[in-house]
Scaffold this active site. Structure first.
Site, mmCIF file in Angstrom:
data_model
loop_
_atom_site.group_PDB
_atom_site.id
_atom_site.type_symbol
_atom_site.label_atom_id
_atom_site.label_comp_id
_atom_site.label_asym_id
_atom_site.label_seq_id
_atom_site.Cartn_x
_atom_site.Cartn_y
_atom_site.Cartn_z
ATOM 1 N N TRP A 164 67.626 63.383 23.773
ATOM 2 C CA TRP A 164 68.056 64.776 23.955
ATOM 3 C C TRP A 164 69.205 65.108 23.013
ATOM 4 O O TRP A 164 69.316 66.257 22.557
ATOM 5 C CB TRP A 164 68.420 65.038 25.405
ATOM 6 C CG TRP A 164 67.292 64.669 26.325
ATOM 7 C CD1 TRP A 164 67.336 63.817 27.395
ATOM 8 C CD2 TRP A 164 65.929 65.105 26.228
ATOM 9 N NE1 TRP A 164 66.095 63.703 27.973
ATOM 10 C CE2 TRP A 164 65.208 64.491 27.278
ATOM 11 C CE3 TRP A 164 65.242 65.956 25.363
ATOM 12 C CZ2 TRP A 164 63.843 64.692 27.479
ATOM 13 C CZ3 TRP A 164 63.880 66.159 25.563
ATOM 14 C CH2 TRP A 164 63.199 65.537 26.612
ATOM 15 N N ASP A 165 70.073 64.149 22.701
ATOM 16 C CA ASP A 165 71.087 64.367 21.667
ATOM 17 C C ASP A 165 70.425 64.682 20.334
ATOM 18 O O ASP A 165 70.826 65.609 19.613
ATOM 19 C CB ASP A 165 71.960 63.119 21.510
ATOM 20 C CG ASP A 165 73.086 63.055 22.520
ATOM 21 O OD1 ASP A 165 73.537 64.111 22.980
ATOM 22 O OD2 ASP A 165 73.520 61.943 22.848
ATOM 23 N N ILE A 166 69.423 63.888 19.986
ATOM 24 C CA ILE A 166 68.731 64.077 18.707
ATOM 25 C C ILE A 166 68.032 65.432 18.680
ATOM 26 O O ILE A 166 68.135 66.188 17.703
ATOM 27 C CB ILE A 166 67.725 62.935 18.486
ATOM 28 C CG1 ILE A 166 68.476 61.607 18.297
ATOM 29 C CG2 ILE A 166 66.840 63.220 17.273
ATOM 30 C CD1 ILE A 166 67.578 60.389 18.315
#
Length: 409
Positions: A164-166
């Site tokens: 989800w960061d990516i």
């Protein structure tokens, strides 16, 4: 790197993965990205993995090609200086990327008082301002409880990839360019908020997970290493190596059966169930256990080297399971890939370093540029963006408001 966004200026005040990766994507397509760093480094400046001399490979990977100005952000004068840099004039400037709280000295409304057409891309945890990290968001949307073998029951499996960061970093970069396009047409800036949780929940919807549980009334069970909804899983070769086989399309399935020499076995299975497994990959998932019982002994008859040779002449979709160090020896991944170039980094190490993941075929790809040392560009930014004199810059140094590159002071 490419020069697609050459002339565009982005200011970043951020740490960890999502927001820095947003600005990294901009930098690798040619934008000038100026990091506002806390003197001494932010909370991720020494995040693992570390080199033997204590430098963070993580930090220098996410900040390639950027400039750094080191400011004491705990000091009101330092905060005013940061705001002036963010709002510095320029037709192709006024773009700001951050994961600082929506309220505070980097609030968009406060910054927009200095530049009305400012565009702020703010990475958040939850949309209501509550804190979150990739791993807590992943837990909240249910992914760890559908990952792993059924024997784990209610024990979660945390994914090592911060998906989800990516995804949020990529989405924020896309949204920033969209907002800049809007500004070109209307002259209006504004704030973009990209909560990790919203990215995760949106993709849960995009991938059918919300529709699935709404219609069925039950959560998806765990399926171990079997690919959900189609056919694929890991198998052991004769020499004890593990390979991943996947057959989603009909050509992949046909070539797999031929390469493994199991057409007769699969035909017998189809006759017993009265169905054609070639027509519907969902049927292959439903009958995966019977298929796996045929595939496993076939794979185990040959070594990994033999399967490499055989699969190379087919449309079989497959990969060996490799460690990172093994993957670095794969020809297509590193040595012959235009994505990677050897770069000497601030840690003192030279290693294969990726540039932009997209290939602009008609543009010249340039080698990636190392991350800056903290404060490496302090004097340049203060002089070029704010027009400060040498005397004014020296005073900021003397009072501890800014710091230069300590390695070269």
């Amino acid at each position: 790197m490419f020069d697609i966004l050459s002339g565009l200026r982005v200011v970043e005040a951020a740490s960890f993965i999502a927001a820095p990766s947003c600005a990294l994507h901009m930098a690798q397509l040619g934008a000038e990205v100026i990091r506002i760093d806390q003197i001494g480094g932010g909370p991720d400046f020494k995040r693992w993995p570390l080199s033997r001399n204590g430098d963070s490979f993580y930090w220098e990977g996410l900040n390639k090609g950027k400039k750094s100005i080191a400011i004491d952000l705990s000091n009101p004068e330092g905060r005013e200086l940061a705001a002036a840099i963010i709002a510095a004039p320029g037709e192709d400037a006024g773009l700001f990327v951050t994961n600082f709280p929506a309220k505070g000295f980097l609030a968009h409304d406060r910054l927009a008082e200095k530049r009305s057409d400012l565009i702020t891309a703010r990475i958040m945890g939850w949309a209501d301002g509550q804190t979150a990290l990739d791993y807590t968001v992943n837990a909240a949307v249910g992914i760890p409880l559908m990952t792993g073998p059924p024997s784990l029951d209610g024990e979660p499996v945390n994914h090592v990839l911060p998906a989800w960061d990516i995804a949020a970093g990529l989405y924020a970069a896309f949204a920033l360019i969209a907002a800049e396009r809007k500004r070109l047409k209307t002259g209006q800036g504004g704030e973009i908020r990209v909560p990790l949780a919203d990215v995760a929940m949106a993709f849960a919807g995009h991938l059918g997970m919300i529709g699935e549980v709404t219609e069925s009334g039950t959560d998806r069970p765990r399926h171990g290493n079997d690919l959900f909804g189609s056919w694929g899983r890991n198998f052991a070769t004769a020499d004890g190596k593990q390979i991943m086989l996947v057959a989603i399309t009909r050509p992949q399935w046909a070539d797999l059966l031929k390469a493994l020499e199991i057409e007769d076995g699969i035909a017998a299975l189809e006759a017993s169930i009265g169905l054609s497994l070639a027509k519907d990959d969902g049927l292959r998932f439903t009958h995966r256990e019977a298929i796996n019982a045929i595939v496993a002994p076939a794979v185990a008859r040959r070594s990994l080297a033999e399967w490499r040779r055989i699969f190379a002449e087919t449309r079989v979709c497959w990969s060996p399971y490799l460690t990172v160090s093994e993957g670095m020896t794969e020809k297509c991944m590193f040595s012959d890939s235009p994505l990677f170039s050897p770069v000497a980094h601030k840690s003192g190490y030279t290693y294969p370093t990726p540039g932009a993941a997209a290939d602009f075929v008609d543009s010249i790809r340039q080698s990636p540029v190392r991350a800056p040392r903290l404060g490496e560009n302090t004097e340049q930014v203060l002089a070029d963006l704010l027009g400060l004199s040498d005397k004014e810059i020296a005073k900021l140094h003397d009072t501890g408001i800014v710091a230069g590159d300590s390695a070269h002071d």
